[in-house]
Design an enzyme around this catalytic site. Structure first.
Site, PDB file in Angstrom:
ATOM      1  N   CYS A   1      40.519  54.837 -58.976  1.00 56.03           N
ATOM      2  CA  CYS A   1      39.882  56.042 -58.433  1.00 56.03           C
ATOM      3  C   CYS A   1      39.829  57.174 -59.450  1.00 56.03           C
ATOM      4  CB  CYS A   1      40.620  56.493 -57.181  1.00 56.03           C
ATOM      5  SG  CYS A   1      40.683  55.192 -55.963  1.00 56.03           S
TER       6      CYS A   1
ATOM      7  N   HIS B   1      38.002  63.158 -55.285  1.00 63.53           N
ATOM      8  CA  HIS B   1      37.731  61.745 -55.001  1.00 63.53           C
ATOM      9  C   HIS B   1      37.742  61.566 -53.486  1.00 63.53           C
ATOM     10  CE1 HIS B   1      38.171  57.527 -54.507  1.00 63.53           C
ATOM     11  NE2 HIS B   1      39.460  57.575 -54.237  1.00 63.53           N
TER      12      HIS B   1
ATOM     13  N   ASN C   1      35.257  55.022 -49.291  1.00 59.29           N
ATOM     14  CA  ASN C   1      35.881  55.239 -50.601  1.00 59.29           C
ATOM     15  C   ASN C   1      35.197  54.328 -51.628  1.00 59.29           C
ATOM     16  OD1 ASN C   1      37.548  55.140 -52.848  1.00 59.29           O
ATOM     17  ND2 ASN C   1      39.452  55.122 -51.680  1.00 59.29           N
TER      18      ASN C   1
HETATM   19  O1  UT7 Z   1      41.614  55.927 -53.382  1.00 65.27           O
HETATM   20  C1  UT7 Z   1      42.969  55.781 -53.104  1.00 65.27           C
HETATM   21  C2  UT7 Z   1      43.014  54.651 -52.176  1.00 65.27           C
HETATM   22  N1  UT7 Z   1      43.608  54.742 -50.928  1.00 65.27           N
HETATM   23  C3  UT7 Z   1      43.942  55.838 -50.209  1.00 65.27           C
HETATM   24  O2  UT7 Z   1      43.795  56.953 -50.566  1.00 65.27           O
HETATM   25  C4  UT7 Z   1      44.526  55.562 -48.852  1.00 65.27           C
HETATM   26  C5  UT7 Z   1      45.612  56.510 -48.467  1.00 65.27           C
HETATM   27  N2  UT7 Z   1      46.102  56.214 -47.157  1.00 65.27           N
HETATM   28  C6  UT7 Z   1      45.385  56.420 -46.043  1.00 65.27           C
HETATM   29  O3  UT7 Z   1      44.283  56.900 -46.122  1.00 65.27           O
HETATM   30  C7  UT7 Z   1      46.020  56.095 -44.695  1.00 65.27           C
HETATM   31  O4  UT7 Z   1      47.359  55.733 -44.900  1.00 65.27           O
HETATM   32  C8  UT7 Z   1      45.273  54.972 -43.927  1.00 65.27           C
HETATM   33  C9  UT7 Z   1      43.900  55.479 -43.475  1.00 65.27           C
HETATM   34  C10 UT7 Z   1      45.087  53.769 -44.837  1.00 65.27           C
HETATM   35  C11 UT7 Z   1      46.070  54.555 -42.710  1.00 65.27           C
HETATM   36  O5  UT7 Z   1      46.348  55.652 -41.899  1.00 65.27           O
HETATM   37  P1  UT7 Z   1      47.836  55.870 -41.328  1.00 65.27           P
HETATM   38  O6  UT7 Z   1      47.765  57.001 -40.398  1.00 65.27           O
HETATM   39  O7  UT7 Z   1      48.727  56.008 -42.533  1.00 65.27           O
HETATM   40  O8  UT7 Z   1      48.095  54.559 -40.531  1.00 65.27           O
HETATM   41  P2  UT7 Z   1      49.255  53.491 -40.723  1.00 65.27           P
HETATM   42  O9  UT7 Z   1      49.095  52.755 -42.010  1.00 65.27           O
HETATM   43  O10 UT7 Z   1      50.520  54.206 -40.506  1.00 65.27           O
HETATM   44  O11 UT7 Z   1      48.960  52.497 -39.528  1.00 65.27           O
HETATM   45  C12 UT7 Z   1      49.066  52.875 -38.203  1.00 65.27           C
HETATM   46  C13 UT7 Z   1      48.721  51.683 -37.333  1.00 65.27           C
HETATM   47  C14 UT7 Z   1      49.429  50.408 -37.723  1.00 65.27           C
HETATM   48  O12 UT7 Z   1      49.818  49.764 -36.537  1.00 65.27           O
HETATM   49  P3  UT7 Z   1      51.338  49.839 -36.037  1.00 65.27           P
HETATM   50  O13 UT7 Z   1      52.144  49.210 -37.134  1.00 65.27           O
HETATM   51  O14 UT7 Z   1      51.632  51.309 -35.860  1.00 65.27           O
HETATM   52  O15 UT7 Z   1      51.284  49.057 -34.759  1.00 65.27           O
HETATM   53  C15 UT7 Z   1      48.340  49.580 -38.390  1.00 65.27           C
HETATM   54  O16 UT7 Z   1      48.522  48.198 -38.212  1.00 65.27           O
HETATM   55  O17 UT7 Z   1      47.310  51.407 -37.404  1.00 65.27           O
HETATM   56  C16 UT7 Z   1      47.114  50.010 -37.631  1.00 65.27           C
HETATM   57  N3  UT7 Z   1      45.876  49.824 -38.381  1.00 65.27           N
HETATM   58  C17 UT7 Z   1      44.673  49.792 -37.793  1.00 65.27           C
HETATM   59  N4  UT7 Z   1      44.294  49.875 -36.496  1.00 65.27           N
HETATM   60  C18 UT7 Z   1      42.972  49.821 -36.236  1.00 65.27           C
HETATM   61  C19 UT7 Z   1      45.715  49.704 -39.715  1.00 65.27           C
HETATM   62  N5  UT7 Z   1      44.401  49.584 -39.997  1.00 65.27           N
HETATM   63  C20 UT7 Z   1      43.744  49.630 -38.829  1.00 65.27           C
HETATM   64  C21 UT7 Z   1      42.374  49.568 -38.472  1.00 65.27           C
HETATM   65  N6  UT7 Z   1      42.042  49.674 -37.170  1.00 65.27           N
HETATM   66  N7  UT7 Z   1      41.389  49.432 -39.393  1.00 65.27           N
END
Ligand code: UT7
Length: 330
Positions: free
Chosen positions: A112, A256, A287
């Site tokens: 990124c 970004h 992204n």
């Molecule tokens: O360019 C740099 C690259 N990446 C980034 O910048 C990403 C940075 N991180 C993020 O943007 C966020 O952490 C995410 C958008 C990836 C995730 O958001 P979050 O609020 O941190 O969610 P989480 O990872 O804590 O997941 C919460 C729940 C999980 O379920 P449990 O364990 O609480 O039951 C995941 O399994 O959401 C679940 N989950 C989804 N549910 C529906 C993960 N992906 C999905 C999905 N749809 N696509």
């Protein structure tokens, strides 16, 4: 003293639009979850086009807009994490696509932060008066590596395909890329990685590793998020200090486009007004890794948000970890 300025940006996204509703049909996810967690509504996916092929479309758009032909290009910088091939890199392939064999071409794979590293190298090459112009191509085809099932939903919903080409030129005027600061920290490599093929393995590429899902990106989203919201504001302040520019003089910040919540957190921590001072178009593209900043800059310019003389800050954080920021007097 010669300075490097951004003369023109061209962009290209493949025509195939994938909405959150389309993803609901492929995996256990929902439009609400994606929108609330990331701000993304849709993204573009290629249908057979490779990374250098979409890079070429962006390069052609930029050259046409600049009134240049490929023969005018003195040096290519090509940034991607999704090369057509592991070897050779996309930079050399671009010289074939553009019909300019012999042109120097450098590959950058800083994820990124690729645009920041590209700006940094372009600035140095132009300020040293080695070259008068640089074509900085940032192109990403990520959709082909994503796992479009529930197992891959944490990354599949976030990433999109797209390309941009930035033409940097030399000027004697007091404008252009004032500072670029970059950082990296490999202690967090495993928080966002595509594990295979790898020189850790013999053979380098095996069905066994593919079966384990090692050919797909894996991400510790929470850790990436946590670091991003502290590194973004810190590196923006570092770049402003290096440029001797005060925060109040910044017209626009183009971060970004990783996640709308990251962008909002950065705006809040820097005490900037989101949507007015901090640009976002993540809802349309997701992204697009190193292409996201120049695509956003292109659209901000088209919307009249970037004008001659404005102080514009661009910043990124991503896999590696890598991060950086640049202050530009437009
Ligand atoms: O360019 C740099 C690259 N990446 C980034 O910048 C990403 C940075 N991180 C993020 O943007 C966020 O952490 C995410 C958008 C990836 C995730 O958001 P979050 O609020 O941190 O969610 P989480 O990872 O804590 O997941 C919460 C729940 C999980 O379920 P449990 O364990 O609480 O039951 C995941 O399994 O959401 C679940 N989950 C989804 N549910 C529906 C993960 N992906 C999905 C999905 N749809 N696509």
């Amino acid at each position: 003293m010669a300075r490097a300025y951004i003369d023109t940006i061209g962009m290209y996204v493949p025509p195939g639009v994938v909405t959150n509703q389309d993803l609901e049909k492929l995996m256990d996810t929902s439009n609400e979850w994606i929108l609330e967690r990331s701000g993304i509504q849709e993204r573009h996916h290629v249908d057979g086009e490779s990374t250098t092929e979409i890079g070429l479309k962006a390069a052609e758009a930029a050259l046409a807009k600049a009134g240049m032909t490929a023969d005018d290009v003195e040096y290519i910088i090509f940034s991607t994490i999704a090369n057509d091939y592991l070897v050779p890199g996309g930079g050399a392939i671009m010289t074939k696509h553009l019909g300019i064999p012999g042109t120097p071409a450098l590959d950058i794979r800083m994820a990124c932060s690729g645009y920041l590293y590209g700006l940094q190298v372009a600035k140095a090459l132009i300020e040293s008066e080695a070259y008068n112009n640089i074509l900085l191509i940032t192109a990403e085809v990520q959709s082909v590596a994503l796992d479009m099932t529930t197992a891959g939903r944490d990354t599949a919903v976030l990433f999109g395909d797209g390309a941009a080409a930035t033409i940097l030129k030399s000027t004697d005027e007091d404008r252009g890329v004032l500072t670029v600061v970059t950082h990296s920290d490999g202690r967090y490599a495993e928080d966002l990685m595509l594990r295979s093929p790898s020189t850790h393995d013999k053979p380098f590429l095996s069905y066994e590793n593919v079966d384990k899902g090692h050919g797909r990106p894996v991400m510790n989203g929470r850790n990436v998020f946590k670091h991003a919201i502290t590194k973004f504001p810190a590196v923006i302040m570092e770049a402003l200090e290096a440029a001797n520019i005060e925060k109040k003089d910044v017209k626009l910040v183009v971060p970004h486009q990783a996640n709308l919540r990251i962008t909002e957190a950065v705006a809040q921590r820097l005490e900037l007004e989101p949507y007015k001072v901090v640009y976002s178009n993540i809802h349309k593209y997701g992204n697009t890794t190193s292409a996201s900043i120049p695509i956003a800059l292109y659209e901000a310019m088209a919307e009249g948000k970037v004008n001659r003389g404005d102080i514009v800050v661009v910043a990124a954080f991503g896999a590696g970890f890598t991060w950086g920021a640049s202050v530009i007097r437009w």
